[in-house]
Design an enzyme around this catalytic site. Sequence first.
Site, PDB file in Angstrom:
ATOM      1  N   LYS A 251     -49.625-117.028  18.718  1.00  0.00           N
ATOM      2  CA  LYS A 251     -48.253-117.466  18.977  1.00  0.00           C
ATOM      3  C   LYS A 251     -48.282-118.948  19.294  1.00  0.00           C
ATOM      4  CE  LYS A 251     -45.166-115.089  21.446  1.00  0.00           C
ATOM      5  NZ  LYS A 251     -44.686-114.323  22.635  1.00  0.00           N
TER       6      LYS A 251
HETATM    7  O1  G3P Z   1     -42.165-113.425  24.481  1.00  0.00           O
HETATM    8  C1  G3P Z   1     -41.115-114.343  24.465  1.00  0.00           C
HETATM    9  C2  G3P Z   1     -39.800-113.832  24.917  1.00  0.00           C
HETATM   10  O2  G3P Z   1     -39.786-112.454  24.910  1.00  0.00           O
HETATM   11  C3  G3P Z   1     -39.318-114.417  26.205  1.00  0.00           C
HETATM   12  O3  G3P Z   1     -38.451-113.557  26.829  1.00  0.00           O
HETATM   13  O4  G3P Z   1     -37.287-112.659  28.782  1.00  0.00           O
HETATM   14  O5  G3P Z   1     -38.682-114.709  29.039  1.00  0.00           O
HETATM   15  O6  G3P Z   1     -36.523-114.801  27.804  1.00  0.00           O
HETATM   16  P1  G3P Z   1     -37.683-113.967  28.199  1.00  0.00           P
END
Ligand code: G3P
Length: 223
Positions: free
Chosen positions: A85
């Site tokens: 990633k």
């Molecule tokens: O993995 C990246 C993404 O899922 C981030 O999510 O919940 O931190 O906005 P969040």
Amino acid sequence: MEILLDTAHLEDIRRYHKIYHITGVTSNPTILAREKGDFFPLLEAIRELIGHKQLHVQLTGNTSEDMLKEAEAISRKLGKETYMKVPTNEVGIETMKRLKEQGYKITATAIYMPQQAMIAASVGADYVAPYFNRISNMNVEGKNVVSEIAHLFKLHHCSTKILAASFKNTQQIMDALMAGAEAVTATPELYSQMVENPMIDAAITGFTADWEKTYGGKRIFEL
Ligand code: G3P
């Protein structure tokens, strides 16, 4: 349609892997920080649980050189099939281009705009990960961003897939899939919420009561 778990919680991965058809697991530094355990032992435990299913691991270096070295270490410990990633800024794009030349699988992450997705696809990213809820927090419709990316990829016969992420409710997941995302990654709790609610419980309770009234405690295989 691909469903991934956005967590590094081993018990959840074990449990949800058993119940649902899971394509793989995604992680990022924030997700890993929530768990006990060092970086590689934790990810190796996840790899052991999911076998050859997809594992997406975020690179954290500030330079392309560092990220390439990180990818090499990750691939050595967790397998070359591991998705790297990479945050989608200029350093990330250079890194993706170089990783692709070396045969790595790539997920372009931290996508807020179709522009980023377009550039990531042009250097060969396998997935782009638009951050649905974070986009919506900026007063931009997450589903419009996903749908523009999907349209763009279709128009230009691009094989890069959309792995939508950052969800806070199940409707956002549905919106992303309806807008053309091939894959979604979300917390295990959100998948449970898709099939668990009081209305479903009430329906099942009604059927159970009628069954017991008619056939007592017997199961179908005992009739
Ligand atoms: O993995 C990246 C993404 O899922 C981030 O999510 O919940 O931190 O906005 P969040």
